[in-house]
Design an enzyme around this catalytic site. Structure first.
Site, PDB file in Angstrom:
ATOM      1  N   ARG A 175       6.793  -0.919  -6.628  1.00 32.01           N
ATOM      2  CA  ARG A 175       5.627  -0.013  -6.591  1.00 32.01           C
ATOM      3  C   ARG A 175       5.531   0.730  -7.920  1.00 32.01           C
ATOM      4  O   ARG A 175       5.326   1.931  -7.973  1.00 32.01           O
ATOM      5  CB  ARG A 175       5.771   0.997  -5.434  1.00 32.01           C
ATOM      6  CG  ARG A 175       6.065   0.381  -4.104  1.00 32.01           C
ATOM      7  CD  ARG A 175       4.937  -0.552  -3.618  1.00 32.01           C
ATOM      8  NE  ARG A 175       5.323  -1.222  -2.393  1.00 32.01           N
ATOM      9  CZ  ARG A 175       5.836  -2.455  -2.336  1.00 32.01           C
ATOM     10  NH1 ARG A 175       6.000  -3.177  -3.444  1.00 32.01           N
ATOM     11  NH2 ARG A 175       6.183  -2.981  -1.179  1.00 32.01           N
ATOM     12  N   TRP A 181      11.134   5.106   7.542  1.00 32.08           N
ATOM     13  CA  TRP A 181      10.077   4.338   6.833  1.00 32.08           C
ATOM     14  C   TRP A 181       8.945   5.251   6.369  1.00 32.08           C
ATOM     15  O   TRP A 181       8.354   5.040   5.310  1.00 32.08           O
ATOM     16  CB  TRP A 181       9.531   3.262   7.783  1.00 32.08           C
ATOM     17  CG  TRP A 181       8.289   2.614   7.272  1.00 32.08           C
ATOM     18  CD1 TRP A 181       8.220   1.557   6.414  1.00 32.08           C
ATOM     19  CD2 TRP A 181       6.925   2.995   7.553  1.00 32.08           C
ATOM     20  NE1 TRP A 181       6.905   1.251   6.147  1.00 32.08           N
ATOM     21  CE2 TRP A 181       6.086   2.114   6.834  1.00 32.08           C
ATOM     22  CE3 TRP A 181       6.333   3.981   8.341  1.00 32.08           C
ATOM     23  CZ2 TRP A 181       4.697   2.187   6.876  1.00 32.08           C
ATOM     24  CZ3 TRP A 181       4.950   4.057   8.392  1.00 32.08           C
ATOM     25  CH2 TRP A 181       4.148   3.168   7.667  1.00 32.08           C
ATOM     26  N   ASP A 201       7.615   8.115   4.628  1.00 30.24           N
ATOM     27  CA  ASP A 201       8.067   9.047   3.587  1.00 30.24           C
ATOM     28  C   ASP A 201       7.718  10.498   3.911  1.00 30.24           C
ATOM     29  O   ASP A 201       8.290  11.422   3.326  1.00 30.24           O
ATOM     30  CB  ASP A 201       7.382   8.711   2.247  1.00 30.24           C
ATOM     31  CG  ASP A 201       7.799   7.359   1.722  1.00 30.24           C
ATOM     32  OD1 ASP A 201       8.961   6.987   1.912  1.00 30.24           O
ATOM     33  OD2 ASP A 201       6.952   6.679   1.110  1.00 30.24           O
ATOM     34  N   LYS A 223      -3.848   8.227   4.156  1.00 31.98           N
ATOM     35  CA  LYS A 223      -2.428   7.893   3.934  1.00 31.98           C
ATOM     36  C   LYS A 223      -1.624   8.045   5.225  1.00 31.98           C
ATOM     37  O   LYS A 223      -2.057   7.651   6.297  1.00 31.98           O
ATOM     38  CB  LYS A 223      -1.846   8.783   2.826  1.00 31.98           C
ATOM     39  CG  LYS A 223      -2.376   8.447   1.458  1.00 31.98           C
ATOM     40  CD  LYS A 223      -1.461   7.641   0.570  1.00 31.98           C
ATOM     41  CE  LYS A 223      -0.144   8.183   0.195  1.00 31.98           C
ATOM     42  NZ  LYS A 223       0.577   7.225  -0.670  1.00 31.98           N
ATOM     43  N   GLU A 224      -0.472   8.697   5.141  1.00 28.33           N
ATOM     44  CA  GLU A 224       0.392   8.810   6.316  1.00 28.33           C
ATOM     45  C   GLU A 224      -0.172   9.763   7.373  1.00 28.33           C
ATOM     46  O   GLU A 224       0.411   9.925   8.432  1.00 28.33           O
ATOM     47  CB  GLU A 224       1.798   9.274   5.902  1.00 28.33           C
ATOM     48  CG  GLU A 224       2.711   8.161   5.393  1.00 28.33           C
ATOM     49  CD  GLU A 224       2.617   7.959   3.887  1.00 28.33           C
ATOM     50  OE1 GLU A 224       1.615   8.418   3.279  1.00 28.33           O
ATOM     51  OE2 GLU A 224       3.531   7.342   3.307  1.00 28.33           O
ATOM     52  N   GLN A 238      -3.026  -0.364   0.296  1.00 31.09           N
ATOM     53  CA  GLN A 238      -2.022   0.318   1.124  1.00 31.09           C
ATOM     54  C   GLN A 238      -2.618   0.828   2.429  1.00 31.09           C
ATOM     55  O   GLN A 238      -2.038   0.688   3.488  1.00 31.09           O
ATOM     56  CB  GLN A 238      -1.421   1.497   0.354  1.00 31.09           C
ATOM     57  CG  GLN A 238      -0.279   2.156   1.106  1.00 31.09           C
ATOM     58  CD  GLN A 238       0.092   3.506   0.526  1.00 31.09           C
ATOM     59  OE1 GLN A 238      -0.736   4.394   0.359  1.00 31.09           O
ATOM     60  NE2 GLN A 238       1.367   3.667   0.207  1.00 31.09           N
ATOM     61  N   GLY A 265       3.419  -2.609   0.665  1.00 34.08           N
ATOM     62  CA  GLY A 265       4.106  -3.284   1.760  1.00 34.08           C
ATOM     63  C   GLY A 265       3.142  -3.949   2.720  1.00 34.08           C
ATOM     64  O   GLY A 265       3.550  -4.767   3.540  1.00 34.08           O
TER      65      GLY A 265
HETATM   66  C1  NOJ Z   1       4.789   3.792   0.697  1.00 35.67           C
HETATM   67  C2  NOJ Z   1       6.216   3.600   0.290  1.00 35.67           C
HETATM   68  O1  NOJ Z   1       6.279   2.764  -0.844  1.00 35.67           O
HETATM   69  C3  NOJ Z   1       7.006   2.985   1.423  1.00 35.67           C
HETATM   70  O2  NOJ Z   1       8.347   2.906   1.044  1.00 35.67           O
HETATM   71  C4  NOJ Z   1       6.857   3.795   2.668  1.00 35.67           C
HETATM   72  O3  NOJ Z   1       7.565   3.149   3.695  1.00 35.67           O
HETATM   73  C5  NOJ Z   1       5.402   3.946   3.041  1.00 35.67           C
HETATM   74  N1  NOJ Z   1       4.724   4.547   1.935  1.00 35.67           N
HETATM   75  C6  NOJ Z   1       5.196   4.813   4.300  1.00 35.67           C
HETATM   76  O4  NOJ Z   1       5.508   6.141   4.056  1.00 35.67           O
END
Ligand code: NOJ
Length: 795
Positions: free
Chosen positions: A336, A483, A485, A628-629, A682, A702
């Site tokens: 990345r 996983w 972050d 995002k997350e 992503q 990923g």
């Molecule tokens: C992107 C990060 O590169 C990856 O390691 C992580 O698992 C995901 N974000 C989810 O937070």
């Protein structure tokens, strides 16, 4: 809206409109010399590392019309009009400027037509070389002679460390200077220090009549990429850099009769004056470029040919046969670290990311995947934990521990994450099955800090490390995070997702222990798996769903009664993937995902997003809702819903999830996704965003790796086994047939699958070279010839 199309025969994506919603990029080169190029010739180059080896400068987050790149300008000496060989940076009106960009496997060609002048520029890095080529051709389509000046421009960094070049100007501007000699500019940076290096930018097959080695000399003090003063004036200013910004710009004049064509080769790289002169000589030979392009295509196409499909869905085919696969290689190379989004802050391989990446190319190039796997194993600490980031210049046996100040200073990471080592289990198993090398388990690999052990012992150590970190509910402690972050569960919070992964790790370890007759280890892992299973079932299944985590203060994250984030995707999918969910639970949780998280663009990571209720653990609340997350359609997680659905035999549902996130599905709706329709991003903004459906974070993600695995092993159902190949498709019932070409242990299989009863899963018969295997989905290696015809009947 459509900006281009897949040219499958040439393994290219063709961009027919240059005003794409975002710059649509391609990757050139290898792990030695990497380069990114957009459809408008912007981009940058780096040697060994995007962060520490920048050669061509890039200004991240600049307006798209103001990005530095590999620009070639044309100026008409009579009319004084000027334009660029790519639409940008000059940006002529598209009414009378036509251009096409062909992104291919590690090369890009941009053609243009303006005022009866045709140009084509082919950009590539020759195989195994540390320099790049811009092969430029210009043709006069006019009825009169045209006198043109060609200007090529490359903006060289002053310092190869990105951070130094961009931020530390009081230093970096005083260490670089340029010289001109015989058709090439030489730049020297960093004085006599160890980091000092020479770069060159030269032209072959033509004579330079002017040059500028100073950026401001070429652009003008208040000039810009779209209005360079040298181009406007029709002549370079013969400037050199001393205490400013270096660049390589060269001017060549060409007088072209009607229909006459001229060509020249620009070469950019790191190396001495002598090397530059040799290369300029070498490329005088007209055949070199064509031969190199041929070799490059052969190199990449032969990798891709290891797995080719023909299904009723042409977008699926274009992705699997070319672009998705190529993206997986690029991910494995660069993790990345270098894209238009990753501005080179990291200097290495993200642990979990790269383990996932290498798995995604296992069926295409298990040798390369195996090499990466060994590197990652050498990034494991002797206590069983793993380095979150394995630097490109990683030296096993000498690295600091992840929780040491020195490691933090070097990488920015300050602790272990509980999941890093957990990704190894599937990867090692997959490598053994693909390569047939059970003895890989005995390979001795050093730890990152001290000592060495066999691969098998590395795996056992990873389990020991994690089993020593179980929390109050006997679930895996996150240490820093899992996983996700942004889920900062810390040294006491427990992760349910990672506990599922640990359960799967224990299962795989049992399989390996059995394989090499380590009976004690087998019993040991079995008993830990049993205990973990019972904790997961006792504490984590509530109200028809699995929870996500338990914080140190006993808050349950992902409980159905929570005001926010009351259903999370990953624990549901991983309960199925790990084998913890009973068949009834599996159906129940996936049904809930379908009802609550599924959207027309894929499944949400959780719902609803965090907006107010903030536990200290919930770092994702900093992101906007649906981003995002924080409740987006996070595409790596989409891979696992595809996989879980195929495990339950739900081919239609798995396809739906796949299809709604396949970038190619948006080829005719690019205004929605915006990023390249030929590579994964992503995440896609979720339903709570006003821009629901917009994608971000192209190329290095990923999403590509994990979705590849779910497609190949789940939907197409092709998995290597110790002594053969399993083919157990789980497809949309409307598919009547499809075929696959698969290389496996130096053999080629032409597999044709028939689905006469329109089922989603189930194989009734396999016919291998005329021999029938009833009710089996296994093709034994011992029966395979070099070339095999396989007929598979579903039902
Ligand atoms: C992107 C990060 O590169 C990856 O390691 C992580 O698992 C995901 N974000 C989810 O937070």
């Amino acid at each position: 809206m459509n900006y281009g199309y897949f040219d499958d025969a040439n393994k290219e994506y063709v961009i027919t409109r240059p005003d794409t919603p975002t710059p649509w990029t391609n990757y050139l080169g290898s792990t030695e010399y990497g380069a990114i190029i957009t459809n408008n010739a912007a981009g940058y180059s780096f040697i060994g590392s995007g962060a520490n080896g920048k050669l061509l400068r890039f200004r991240f987050n600049a307006c798209y019309s103001n990005l530095p790149g590999r620009y070639i300008y044309i100026s008409d000496q009579e009319s004084k009009d000027y334009w660029s060989a790519s639409w940008q940076p000059v940006g002529k009106s598209l009414e009378n400027y036509q251009t096409i960009c062909r992104h291919g496997t590690a090369y890009t060609e941009i053609t243009s037509q303006y005022q009866n002048i045709e140009t084509s520029t082919l950009y590539y890095v020759p195989l195994h070389q540390q320099y790049e080529i811009w092969h430029f051709k210009v043709k006069n389509m006019d009825t009169v002679t045209r006198n043109l000046s060609i200007f090529a421009y490359s903006e060289l960094t002053n310092h190869k460390l990105e951070a130094m070049d961009m931020n530390n100007l009081q230093y970096s501007q005083y260490i670089s200077r340029t010289y001109y000699k015989d058709n090439h500019l030489m730049q020297y940076t960093n004085g006599l220090s160890d980091d000092g290096c020479w770069r060159f930018f030269g032209v072959s097959k033509a004579s330079a009549v002017g040059w500028d080695g100073s950026r401001e000399g070429f652009l003008g003090t208040y000039g810009s990429y779209s209005t360079p003063s040298a181009v406007i004036n029709g002549a370079c200013n013969q400037t050199l850099n001393y205490t400013g910004n270096s660049c390589g710009s060269l001017q060549v004049n060409v007088n072209l009769e009607p229909q006459e064509e001229n060509e020249m080769v620009f070469i950019l790289g790191e190396g001495t004056d002598e090397m530059a002169s040799q290369l300029l000589n070498h490329y005088k030979n007209a055949r070199v470029v064509q031969e190199e392009l041929f070799q490059l295509k052969q190199y990449w196409h032969s990798k891709l040919e290891a797995f080719q499909v023909q299904t009723p869905d042409s977008k699926f085919n274009s992705m699997i046969n070319v672009w998705h696969s190529y993206e997986c290689f690029v991910n494995t190379y660069w993790s990345r670290t270098a894209s238009l989004i990753y501005s080179s802050g990291r200097n290495g391989l993200g642990y979990r990311d790269t383990v996932a990446d290498l798995q995604s190319i296992m069926h295409l190039d298990h040798k390369l995947a195996g090499e990466r796997l060994v590197t990652l194993l050498s990034g494991q600490v002797s206590n069983g934990g793993a380095l979150p980031l394995v630097r490109f210049d990683h030296i096993p046996g000498t690295e600091f521990l992840p929780d040491s100040p020195e490691y933090q200073q070097k990488t920015g990471y300050d602790n272990y994450r509980c999941d890093d080592g957990l990704w190894l289990f599937e990867a090692v198993l997959q490598y053994i099955k693909e390569s047939g090398k059970v003895e890989f388990l005995d390979t001795i690999i050093p730890y990152s800090d001290t000592g060495k052990a066999t691969v098998y012992e590395h795996l056992k150590k990873a389990l020991e490390f994690l089993l020593a970190r179980l929390g109050e509910h006997h679930l895996l402690i996150a240490i820093d995070n899992d996983w996700n972050d942004c889920l900062k569960l810390g040294s006491q919070g427990e992760s349910v997702f990672a506990s599922f992964q640990l359960y799967l790790g224990l299962k795989i370890f049992q399989e390996l222990a059995h394989l090499i007759h380590k009976d004690k280890d087998l019993i040991w892992a079995e008993s830990h798996a049993k205990e973990l299973y019972s904790s997961l079932q006792t504490h984590c299944f509530q109200d028809g769903q699995f929870i996500r985590a338990i914080t140190k203060d006993h808050h349950v994250i992902g409980a159905s009664t929570n005001e926010e984030a009351s259903l999370w995707l990953n624990p549901q999918t991983w309960s199925v993937i790990s084998g913890v969910a009973s068949p009834k639970q599996a159906e129940e949780v996936l049904d809930k995902v379908d009802k609550i998280l599924k959207t027309e663009y894929g499944a949400l990571l959780f719902y609803p997003s965090y907006t107010s209720f903030k536990l200290p653990e919930i770092n994702m609340a900093v992101y906007l809702p649906g981003v995002k997350e924080n409740g987006s359609i996070f595409l790596m997680a989409e891979a696992w819903i595809i996989k879980a659905e195929t495990m339950l035999g739900h081919g239609n549902q798995a396809w739906d999830y796949f299809n709604s996130t396949n970038p190619a599905s948006y080829n005719d709706k690019c205004e929605l996704h915006q990023t390249e329709p030929y590579v994964y991003s992503q995440f896609v903004e979720g339903i709570e965003s006003p821009y629901y459906g917009r994608a971000h974070g192209h190329w290095l993600t990923g999403s590509a790796s994990s979705i590849m695995l779910s497609v190949v092993e789940g939907i197409l159902g092709v998995r290597a086994d110790y002594d053969g190949l399993i083919v157990q498709p789980c497809i949309p019932s409307k598919w009547e047939e499809f075929s696959i070409v698969r290389h496996f242990r130096n053999k080629t299989l032409h597999i044709h699958v028939c689905n006469p009863d329109h089922v989603e899963k189930g194989v009734t018969k396999i016919v291998l070279n005329g021999e029938e295997f009833i009710n089996s989905c296994f093709i034994p290696l011992c029966k395979m010839k070099e070339l095999n015809e396989v007929e598979i009947i579903m039902g």
